[in-house]
Every structure is written in structure tokens, then in C-alpha cells.
Motif scaffolding. Structure first.
Motif, mmCIF file in Angstrom:
data_model
loop_
_atom_site.group_PDB
_atom_site.id
_atom_site.type_symbol
_atom_site.label_atom_id
_atom_site.label_comp_id
_atom_site.label_asym_id
_atom_site.label_seq_id
_atom_site.Cartn_x
_atom_site.Cartn_y
_atom_site.Cartn_z
ATOM 1 N N TYR A 1 -31.532 9.524 15.805
ATOM 2 C CA TYR A 1 -32.314 8.130 16.006
ATOM 3 C C TYR A 1 -33.262 7.873 14.587
ATOM 4 C CZ TYR A 1 -29.892 8.663 20.647
ATOM 5 O OH TYR A 1 -29.014 8.848 21.510
ATOM 6 N N VAL A 2 -34.384 8.513 14.995
ATOM 7 C CA VAL A 2 -35.497 8.024 14.108
ATOM 8 C C VAL A 2 -35.279 8.271 12.582
ATOM 9 C CG1 VAL A 2 -38.112 8.770 13.587
ATOM 10 C CG2 VAL A 2 -37.021 8.745 15.873
ATOM 11 N N ASP A 3 -34.567 9.513 12.167
ATOM 12 C CA ASP A 3 -34.341 9.465 10.834
ATOM 13 C C ASP A 3 -33.073 8.844 10.454
ATOM 14 O OD1 ASP A 3 -36.573 11.016 10.811
ATOM 15 O OD2 ASP A 3 -35.449 13.023 10.612
ATOM 16 N N MET B 1 -29.169 3.413 8.097
ATOM 17 C CA MET B 1 -28.096 2.400 8.571
ATOM 18 C C MET B 1 -28.309 1.196 8.154
ATOM 19 S SD MET B 1 -25.870 4.718 9.822
ATOM 20 C CE MET B 1 -24.461 3.867 10.573
ATOM 21 N N ILE B 2 -29.501 1.053 7.554
ATOM 22 C CA ILE B 2 -29.781 -0.588 7.180
ATOM 23 C C ILE B 2 -29.084 -1.179 6.327
ATOM 24 C CG2 ILE B 2 -31.773 -1.799 6.547
ATOM 25 C CD1 ILE B 2 -33.554 -0.281 8.303
ATOM 26 N N THR C 1 -24.164 -2.581 13.758
ATOM 27 C CA THR C 1 -23.301 -1.786 14.476
ATOM 28 C C THR C 1 -21.819 -2.350 14.677
ATOM 29 O OG1 THR C 1 -22.764 -0.615 16.796
ATOM 30 C CG2 THR C 1 -23.735 -2.847 16.976
ATOM 31 N N SER C 2 -21.043 -1.552 14.751
ATOM 32 C CA SER C 2 -19.458 -1.932 15.070
ATOM 33 C C SER C 2 -18.968 -1.735 16.253
ATOM 34 C CB SER C 2 -18.627 -1.606 14.006
ATOM 35 O OG SER C 2 -17.368 -1.538 14.206
ATOM 36 N N LEU D 1 -16.588 -1.686 26.116
ATOM 37 C CA LEU D 1 -16.681 -1.480 24.623
ATOM 38 C C LEU D 1 -17.298 -0.289 24.371
ATOM 39 C CD1 LEU D 1 -18.672 -5.077 23.515
ATOM 40 C CD2 LEU D 1 -16.101 -4.466 23.685
ATOM 41 N N SER D 2 -17.288 0.332 23.041
ATOM 42 C CA SER D 2 -18.060 1.180 22.681
ATOM 43 C C SER D 2 -18.730 0.961 21.371
ATOM 44 C CB SER D 2 -17.099 2.556 22.358
ATOM 45 O OG SER D 2 -16.590 2.537 21.203
ATOM 46 N N SER D 3 -19.560 1.597 20.915
ATOM 47 C CA SER D 3 -20.387 1.030 19.933
ATOM 48 C C SER D 3 -20.468 2.322 18.807
ATOM 49 C CB SER D 3 -21.876 0.599 20.226
ATOM 50 O OG SER D 3 -22.873 0.803 19.269
ATOM 51 N N ASN D 4 -20.500 1.935 17.384
ATOM 52 C CA ASN D 4 -20.675 3.106 16.410
ATOM 53 C C ASN D 4 -21.123 2.446 15.208
ATOM 54 O OD1 ASN D 4 -18.491 1.733 14.939
ATOM 55 N ND2 ASN D 4 -16.790 3.265 16.441
ATOM 56 N N ASN D 5 -21.583 3.418 14.290
ATOM 57 C CA ASN D 5 -22.063 3.259 13.093
ATOM 58 C C ASN D 5 -23.187 2.319 12.960
ATOM 59 O OD1 ASN D 5 -20.409 5.093 11.517
ATOM 60 N ND2 ASN D 5 -18.544 3.540 11.997
ATOM 61 N N PRO D 6 -24.354 2.362 13.501
ATOM 62 C CA PRO D 6 -24.702 3.514 14.461
ATOM 63 C C PRO D 6 -24.161 3.223 15.639
ATOM 64 C CG PRO D 6 -26.419 2.148 14.070
ATOM 65 C CD PRO D 6 -25.618 1.781 13.455
ATOM 66 N N ASN D 7 -24.298 3.970 16.757
ATOM 67 C CA ASN D 7 -24.044 3.659 18.040
ATOM 68 C C ASN D 7 -25.525 3.181 18.761
ATOM 69 O OD1 ASN D 7 -23.738 3.664 20.961
ATOM 70 N ND2 ASN D 7 -23.099 5.576 20.995
ATOM 71 N N LEU D 8 -25.398 1.958 19.101
ATOM 72 C CA LEU D 8 -26.508 1.089 19.635
ATOM 73 C C LEU D 8 -26.524 1.022 21.167
ATOM 74 C CD1 LEU D 8 -27.369 -1.377 16.999
ATOM 75 C CD2 LEU D 8 -28.355 0.702 17.234
#
Length: 950
Positions: A659-661, A666-667, A676-677, A688-695
Motif C-alpha cells: 500500500y504505502v509504497d 499508481m497515480i 482503480t479498475s 465486483l473486484s478492484s485492481n490496478n490498484p485494488n482499492l
DNA sequence: CGCTTCACG
DNA sequence: ACGTACGTGAAGCGC
């Protein structure tokens, strides 16, 4: 060629096959139990097919007493008489073995393991690789001979396993295979009534052997062993010596290994067929005997229920007759297979299409005018990136009828591309035009980055397939192959395989791009024509048209919006985590006395359990490594202080790297926000699922973790985050669809559900429920949703199995409606083949019919859980659509930005908060009313970061 | 690329 | 004899 001899321990395999299917035995139409025959035969055939032995023999025990019985009258004395139907299977099995032309080896006075051991060693001396096929662990002792192995055949969902001396030592936690008989002598064997030393089990035996190497040496040193253990050993000396003798397999049996005799020969097919017909091994017969079996097999197969025939739609729809016949072919064969007779009639091939390049202004104008006359347009975009937020348009393709395709290339120059898009502006803005696409959210998002939105209705073929077949994979290539019997051009052929040398569509010559892109639009259109009737047949139109399809635009907007992340905050936190992790790490090395890679579970396992000698409690992963997961380590915490430092290190490095790094990287450079996607067609339950990043997995449970939520902030000082979440939604759904009176009433009265549960389970007033009791009740409530048993609950709560069982029994007594629901839903599934949500989202569970206990159990838990999780998913999707619609029509400037299964997050304009809050709550509560008057509750919070708002 | 671990609901 | 609570995605290791 290497000669491979397989020696089967027949009785052990027969017992296992018989008892493995004891809960759902194979029964012939005449009522005969054929589990043993079937299990033994499949094992035999699978070995022949898969392992390709050159030689094979089957060994049996006889009824005659052995030396072991005469020396020790109690030997196998407590063994129960074999069940009648198991004994009756033996003649059948011997007939089958004979028909395979395989020798049966048996000898009065010796057990199968003695015979197998003797033959195995002889054959190994003669240059064979010998595999002893048995589930019996005692055979390990025979592996002191080279080239002799144990072959554990596959069973109950486990893969087959080949054990060599090293694996045997790992299994028993001993140093040398010779110690197998020592360990057996020490611990005994309850099944064979071998006593061993009373009070010494597998673990203690292994520990003793580690120190004293042999059983004899353990006994010799018995006086040096202190405490209760020493006493037990001194008392059990004689038993131990006898037990070792009993457990020792005799390898000097008067049998001889004759190569020619054991060589695999042709099968006697007529006899095999006869036996298989008699035992009603239909599928197996067809598999191994092929057509020659069908010829003999006169009795017709049991009539399968026709899943589709009754649903044939006689109404004319807008699909071509060709498409209809394709659908019929699919349907009549349970959707997987294709009828060869109809493949010839397939719709696409490389010649009967017409794909046109559309480039000049005039051509584009003609295309636009043609498209605007259509009711529906199938379209697709070609771009430079898989990530829509980074993608530049390379081309647009369109198709309005099967075989048709237009491709409009877009130049690298952004302004030029904008100019082309301008020509399609009115088309995009048409409120009546319908747009068809495969994963159309991607195309909408690409267009949105260019400032264009599509106004009309959508039809996403990916989502149609998602509700038709939620478990399936649905890349366009696969869908085309499955439904159109056509293999499209693969993207790799244009831009190369994944890797650093992969090009982009931009570099592909325009003719090739045209063929590829136009084909995609063409195929998608044809898929739509197939999916429309399929949606109807499977009765999943409602979830498709009310939830999935309208959600596309909502998600497009959310992904486009993104969320602002406070990078400065994360960078500071990263430094702090680094510092703290270092401290934990150094503590670990100091206590371990070695430096190693703490991030490697493999190395950590070796240090903990070999160097520091912690007790791994037999927990191993499926690859044979020591398990070092959080649940395992927590239970070891009392054994060594190092465990807390390991867990601390694990937590901090996880937070830092995941997360932190990672988040600042991913900005999106264009927006300064994280986009996110959402995957809308991945989770089989409808989530749903979330990726790139998973939020959807941003930490909240731990104090150090939840800090990360402070980094999610409103876009500017005029905005504030609003977070709304459903309260106990899954439990409310359980109550509502089970109709359990106690639980429904608790919700109707607005009670704290876990306290109310605890009061019922413990039979006390709610006011007297302790924190501990509430906590346990909460765990039961969640466990119920997943089909958890006493074992799991005990493990989870760290309580005795007996206490867990008592709690569950009480729960079932108080909430009879829920128990009934769980039974009913499993029966429903067995009847219909699927389970469904309130909105009619279905999940087909073919494993519900499995005869394999483990596999079926998994399907049964899915049958219980899927309607619950799925209904919750339906509900929030409906709420999102409603909220999105309301916000748009009220022209609010606030934006919905995140969905986390039961929570929605908004980047809200401060002045709109007072309108927004009730709007959100009303939509959420009213989205999908639950039966039995179970109320739906939601809560809303606001704040300058996500942690505060939640 | 599969496995293990761990973050969420 | 066997395994034991559902659904996800990402990171790091090690082959």
C-alpha cells in the motif's frame, strides 16, 4: 526402456474405495453396492494409463492366520468383520483382474505387505523401478531398498503421490527410513491392534528417535528419561519390542518374481465388457473400451433431463436462422459440446465477410450516415494500452450485421483524432442509438478521456456471458471459439507476445489492423445475437438488464473520476514503517542466531522448526513446506518470543510494499489521482473486484493499517469524503430469505444482532450477554453464512471442538429457520443444478452431484453462501445505479468514487452534503426490498479522509 | 509462473 | 481415510 513394476495392495485399496463412498455408494439398478469394484477398477486403469507400467501384479491377503496371529493373539483382534457387500465385491474384482490378464499373488500365512515387500525387493534387484500401490503408511519401511517407492493413488480430491525415502522421513519427522519400524513399534497401530507404548504417539515417538536413534536404544536409556514419559517407556518395554516385530514387514516370503508372468498383456475385452455391463460401469466402460463397449451395451443410458429442449423459443427474434440453429446445437448438448453436423453451417469464416477501411473525410461521412440509420451498432476501439486511463486511440471499428466491419484508423496526433471523433459526436450523443461491445466499459473510458460520452443504451457481451455462465472464462477468443466455432486473429500475431518487445497497435500496418479490429466488432455483434436468446433461456435477463448492463456507465464514471491520495503522508509513513520493520527484523535475527531472508516463508520455516525446534504441530503446506501463516504462528506465540517479532515484521512490510509504497506509483500523471479498475465479470457470486490498484482491500482492521486510510482525501478544500455502508447486510439477507422468525424479529426490532444471537444461544437475557459471548455469537453468525462446521469455529475462536459443537447445536435449535434454509438450498441446488439470488443471478454448481465428499462439501457451502453474497452484490449494484441516476438528474457536482462491497464512497462538494446524504441512504435502503419485512439499514459518515468518514 | 501469505468484505 | 469458512487481488519468493 526402464522397466516399471506396480504392485497393488488389493485389500487396502478395496477398503478405501468402499469406505470412501460410504455416504453415497454406487448402487446398481438391482441394488448392488459396487463402490469397491468401481474404486479398485478406476485406480487400476488410471495407473495403467497414466503411469504406463511395464509390469504389474495385484496382491491379496488370505484368510489363513499368519505368524503374527500365532505369536500375538490380539493381532488385528479388534478389527470388525468386513461388511457383507464389501466381501461380495471380491469375486467381481478378481474377475476384473483376470480379464486384464494381470496375475493375482496371494499366499496362506502371509499378508499382502509381506508379499509385496518380498517381490518389490527382488524386482528392484533385477533392475526395476518398483511402485507399491497402497494408502498404508507402514510400507515406508520397505524404502530402505533403492528403487522402491510408495504410490499413493489419488483419493477424495487429492492427487496421487509418489513417496521416496526422503518424503517418508519428512512425513514421520525422522532421520532415516530404517526408523519407520522403530516409530511404529513405539506408537503402535490402533487399526491392527498393535499396542506400542501406551501414551506414546507419533510426535513423542519422533522426538524420542531424534534423541536415541533406535527403539532399542530408547529402551536401553529408559532409566535416563525423566517424568511421566520415562515411566510409560519403562512400563511398555515388552510391548514395544513385540510391536516392532509385528510392524516389521517380512521380506523373505517364499514367492518369486517372474518377469514374464508380471508383464502387462492385452486385455480380454469381451470378458471385461461383460463384467462392466453387469456392474453398470457405463462411463468407465466407454472410456476404456470405446465403441466395442457400446456395441455390447444394449441397455439405454438413463434418460437425462432435457435442460433446454422445453425452453425453445418459437417467437421470431432479430437473429438469423443460422444463429438459431447454432444456439440449438449448443443447447441440446449441455452448452459445452458442439454438434459436428452444424459446425459446417457456422456464420463466420475468412471469406464470407466484408471488412472495409474507412479513412477519407468522405468515407467517414458515408459511414456516419450509414450508422445513424441503424438501430444498433456494435463497436470496438483499438488503443495503445490495456489500461484505458493511459490509452491513446489507434482506431475505431463498427459492425451492424454479421460479416460486416468498418475500421477507422486514428492518427497519433491527438488533435487529428479529436477531429475524427467530432464526426461521430452526434452518433455518440444519440439517446436512441444502442451500442454493443465486449467489455464496453473500456471503450467508454477511452472515449471519455477524449471528452466523448455515449448517451444511448448499452449491451455488453462480456456481461451477458457473465450472467449466463458466471464461472466461465470470457476472453473474446474463447467466446468466439465456443459460440461461433471460429478462431479469430490473435492479438499476439499483430503486436507480439507479452514481454518487453511487445509493440502496440500503433505500429501495426493499417490493413492488418483493419482485419483484426473489424473482425472483433463483427464477432461481438454475432455473440450478442447468440446471447440474447440464451439470457432468456437461462432466465437471467433481469439481473443483466437491471443490474449489470446499467452499471457499466456508473463504473466508467467512477473509474474516470479516481481518488486523490496524499503522497506526502504516505512517504512519511513509509519511512516510519521502514524504521520499525528494521527493528523487528533485527530482533528476529538476534533471537534466531542467524541472518536470513525473513520475507521467505521457506527459510523462515527452516529457522523456526529446524534450528529453533519449535513444534510445527504437523502443519505443512501442500508442497511439503512448513506452514508459517499468521494463524499458525499465532498459535506458536507462547513457545518463543521470536514469533511476535516475525508477525510484526510481516505486518509492517506488507503494509509498506502493498500500500504505502505502491499507491503513489499508481497515480495517474494526467489527473494526479488514483484510478482503480473494477472487474465486473470476474467474481462468480456477482461481486465486483478492484485492481490496478485494488482499492477494496485497503487496511482497516489493525491500528497501523488503518492509518493508510488517512491518505485517501477529498479532491480539494471545497470537497469532503462521504462514506455510506450497509449495516449487517449479509445477515439481514440470511434472515430474510430463510424467514427464520427469531432472526427476522431481531432485525425488525432494530436489535444488535450478535447480542441477540448470543442471548438465544446461551439462553440468557440480552442484558446479561458478555463481550466474550457476543464475540463468539458473531463468529457463529458469520460462520453460518459460509457453512462453517464445529472444527472451523473451534479453530477460529481458539476454543475446544466440544464447546464449538455445543454453541452450534444451540444455534441450530434457536434458529431452526436458518438450518432449514441451509438444507433447503442444497436440495434446491441438487434439484435444479443452480442456486440464485433475489434478482435471479444464478450460479451453477455441478459439483453438488459429486460422489467425492470433499468436492461435494465445497459445492454445498457455495450453495448456501452464493445466494447471500450474491444478493448483497445485487443490492448495492442497484443502489449505485439509482444514486448515479439521481445525482445526474439533479445535476450534482459530487462524485461516487469507490465501492467496497457494502460501502460507497463519494468525493462530495461540501454544499451538496445535506442533499447527498439522504439521497444516498434512501437509494441504498430502497434498492432491493427484502422479504419478511426485514429492514435494510445503512449508515453515512463524512470526513477529510477515508478513515474519518468511514 | 505457481505457491504462500495477507489485506479487505 | 480425509479435511474442515465464502469471495477477491497483490507482493515476494523460488523454481
Amino acid at each position: 526402456m526402464q522397466k516399471k513394476l506396480f504392485l497393488l495392495d488389493a485389500m487396502a485399496l478395496i477398503y478405501r474405495a468402499y469406505y470412501g463412498l460410504i455416504r453415497s455408494p454406487r448402487i446398481t439398478s438391482a441394488g448392488k453396492n459396487t463402490s469397491a469394484q468401481f474404486g479398485f477398477t478406476t485406480t487400476l486403469i488410471d495407473i495403467i494409463n497414466k503411469e504406463k507400467p511395464t509390469h504389474l501384479a495385484v496382491c491379496f491377503d488370505t484368510h489363513a492366520p499368519t505368524e503374527r496371529h500365532t505369536d500375538f493373539t490380539d493381532y488385528k483382534a479388534n478389527r470388525q468383520e468386513a461388511p457383507e457387500d464389501l466381501l461380495q465385491s471380491l469375486p467381481d474384482i478378481k474377475r476384473i483382474i483376470e480379464a486384464f490378464n494381470i496375475p493375482v499373488v496371494e499366499l496362506d500365512g502371509y499378508e499382502a505387505d509381506d508379499i509385496i515387500g518380498t517381490v518389490a525387493w527382488q524386482a528392484a534387484d533385477a533392475g526395476y523401478e518398483v511402485y507399491m500401490v497402497t494408502p498404508d503408511k507402514d510400507y515406508g519401511q520397505l524404502l530402505i531398498h533403492d528403487h522402491v517407492y510408495i504410490y499413493k493413488p489419488p483419493f477424495m480430491g487429492n492427487k496421487e503421490e509418489i513417496l521416496d525415502a526422503k518424503k517418508i522421513c519428512e512425513k514421520w519427522d525422522i532421520q532415516r527410513v530404517e526408523q519407520v519400524i522403530d516409530i511404529l513399534g513405539l506408537m503402535g497401530d490402533a487399526v491392527d491392534n498393535i499396542p506400542g507404548i501406551k501414551g506414546v504417539g507419533e510426535k513423542t515417538a519422533a522426538k524420542l528417535l531424534k534423541e536415541y536413534d533406535t527403539l532399542e536404544n530408547v529402551l536401553a536409556n529408559a532409566d535416563n528419561i525423566t517424568g511421566a514419559l520415562g515411566e510409560k517407556i519403562r512400563a511398555g518395554k515388552e510391548d514395544a519390542i513385540m510391536s516392532k516385530k509385528l510392524a516389521t514387514i517380512i521380506t523373505k516370503v517364499p514367492v518369486e518374481f517372474h518377469e514374464e508372468n508380471y508383464r502387462l498383456k492385452d486385455w480380454n475385452k469381451p470378458v471385461l465388457t461383460e463384467v462392466f455391463v453387469e456392474l453398470e460401469f457405463k462411463t468407465l466402460g466407454k472410456r476404456v473400451l470405446g465403441d466395442s463397449f457400446n456395441a455390447f451395451h444394449a441397455a439405454p443410458e438413463a434418460q437425462q433431463t432435457d435442460l433446454f429442449g422445453a425452453v425453445v423459443d418459437t417467437k421470431k427474434s432479430d437473429i438469423s436462422r443460422k444463429t438459431e440453429s447454432t444456439v440449438a446445437a449448443q443447447s441440446s448438448l449441455f452448452g459445452d459440446d458442439t454438434s459436428t453436423g452444424l459446425v459446417a453451417e457456422k456464420n463466420i469464416n475468412n471469406t464470407d465477410h466484408d471488412y472495409q477501411l474507412v479513412q477519407t473525410d468522405e468515407e467517414i461521412a458515408n459511414l456516419v450516415s450509414y450508422l445513424s440509420e441503424q438501430a444498433e451498432i456494435c463497436f470496438d476501439t483499438e488503443t495503445t494500452h490495456i489500461d484505458a486511463n493511459e490509452a491513446e486511440l489507434v482506431g475505431l471499428s463498427f459492425s451492424c450485421r454479421p460479416g460486416e466491419g468498418f475500421y477507422v484508423p486514428c492518427p497519433a496526433d491527438r488533435a487529428a483524432t479529436m477531429a475524427i471523433l467530432q464526426k461521430f459526436k452526434d452518433l455518440f450523443a444519440s439517446p436512441t442509438m444502442k451500442w454493443i461491445g465486449q467489455n464496453i466499459k473500456y471503450d467508454l473510458l477511452v472515449l471519455k478521456w477524449y471528452g466523448f460520452e455515449i448517451a444511448g443504451e448499452l449491451f455488453d457481451t462480456m456481461l451477458a456471458h457473465y450472467v449466463i455462465e458466471p464461472e466461465g472464462r470470457r476472453s473474446m477468443d474463447l467466446l468466439s471459439a465456443q459460440y461461433l466455432q471460429y478462431e479469430p486473429v490473435h492479438i499476439d500475431e499483430l503486436i507480439g507476445k507479452k514481454g518487453k518487445n511487445q509493440g502496440t497497435m500503433r505500429e501495426v500496418e493499417v490493413e492488418k489492423a483493419k482485419d483484426y479490429a473489424a473482425e472483433d466488432a463483427d464477432i461481438t455483434l454475432q455473440l450478442k445475437n447468440i446471447f440474447v436468446p440464451l439470457l432468456k433461456e437461462k432466465a437471467v435477463e433481469r439481473v443483466f438488464s437491471e443490474a449489470e448492463n446499467p452499471l457499466v456507465k456508473v463504473l466508467t464514471d467512477m473509474e474516470f473520476e479516481g481518488v486523490k491520495v496524499d503522497v506526502g503522508f504516505l512517504n512519511d509513513y513509509s519511512v516510519e514503517l521502514e524504521r520499525e520493520a528494521k527493528i523487528f527484523e533485527n530482533n528476529v535475527y538476534e533471537q534466531a542466531g542467524v541472518r536470513f531472508n525473513l520475507a521467505s516463508p521457506k527459510q523462515l520455516g527452516e529457522v523456526l522448526f529446524e534450528k529453533l525446534k519449535l513444534d510445527p504441530k504437523a502443519k505443512k503446506t501442500k508442497t511439503g513446506q512448513y506452514a508459517t501463516g499468521e494463524d499458525v504462528l499465532s498459535k506458536l506465540a507462547h513457545q518463543h518470543k521470536i514469533v511476535d517479532d516475525i508477525l510484526g515484521f510481516r505486518q509492517l512490510t506488507k503494509l509498506k510494499s502493498t500500500y504505502v509504497d505502491a499507491l503513489p506509483l499508481m497515480i495517474n500523471s494526467k489527473t494526479g489521482r488514483v484510478h482503480t479498475s473494477y472487474a465486473q465479470a470476474v467474481a462468480v457470486t456477482g461481486r465486483l473486484s478492484s485492481n490496478n490498484p485494488n482499492l477494496q482491500n485497503i487496511p482497516i482492521r489493525s491500528d497501523r493499517g488503518k492509518e493508510i486510510r488517512k491518505a485517501f482525501v477529498p479532491r480539494d478544500s471545497n470537497h469532503i469524503l462521504v462514506s455510506a455502508d450497509y449495516s449487517q447486510i449479509e445477515l439481514r439477507i440470511v434472515a430474510a430469505i430463510s424467514g427464520d422468525p427469531n432472526m427476522c424479529e431481531a432485525f425488525r426490532q432494530g436489535k444488535d444482532i450478535h447480542t441477540a444471537t448470543a442471548a438465544k444461544v446461551y439462553g440468557i437475557p440480552e442484558s446479561e450477554v458478555t463481550k466474550e459471548q457476543r464475540y463468539k455469537a458473531k463468529s457463529v453468525n458469520f460462520g453460518i453464512i459460509y457453512g462453517q462446521g464445529a472444527f472451523g469455529l473451534a479453530d477460529n475462536l481458539g476454543i475446544a471442538r466440544s464447546e464449538a459443537k455445543e454453541i452450534i447445536d444451540n444455534y441450530k435449535k434457536e434458529f431452526t429457520g436458518i438450518t432449514k434454509y441451509m438444507d433447503d438450498i442444497v436440495n434446491f441446488c441438487k434439484d435444479k443444478g443452480y442456486v440464485e439470488t433475489i434478482l435471479g443471478r444464478k450460479r451453477w454448481l455441478k459439483d453438488i452431484y459429486s460422489s467425492n465428499f470433499t468436492v461435494r462439501g465445497y459445492a454445498e457451502r457455495n450453495a448456501v453462501n452464493s445466494p447471500i453474497q450474491g444478493t448483497a452484490a445485487d443490492m448495492i449494484k442497484l443502489a449505485m445505479i439509482k444514486i448515479h441516476h439521481e445525482m445526474k438528474s439533479q445535476k450534482l457536482q459530487s462524485r461516487m468514487i469507490l465501492q467496497v462491497h457494502d460501502e460507497l464512497v463519494f468525493d462530495a462538494v461540501k454544499e451538496e452534503v445535506d442533499i447527498l446524504k439522504p439521497l444516498i441512504l434512501n437509494c441504498m435502503k430502497a434498492a432491493l426490498p427484502l422479504p419478511n419485512e426485514v429492514p435494510v439499514e445503512a449508515e453515512v459518515g463524512i470526513g477529510d479522509n477515508w478513515l474519518v468518514a468511514h
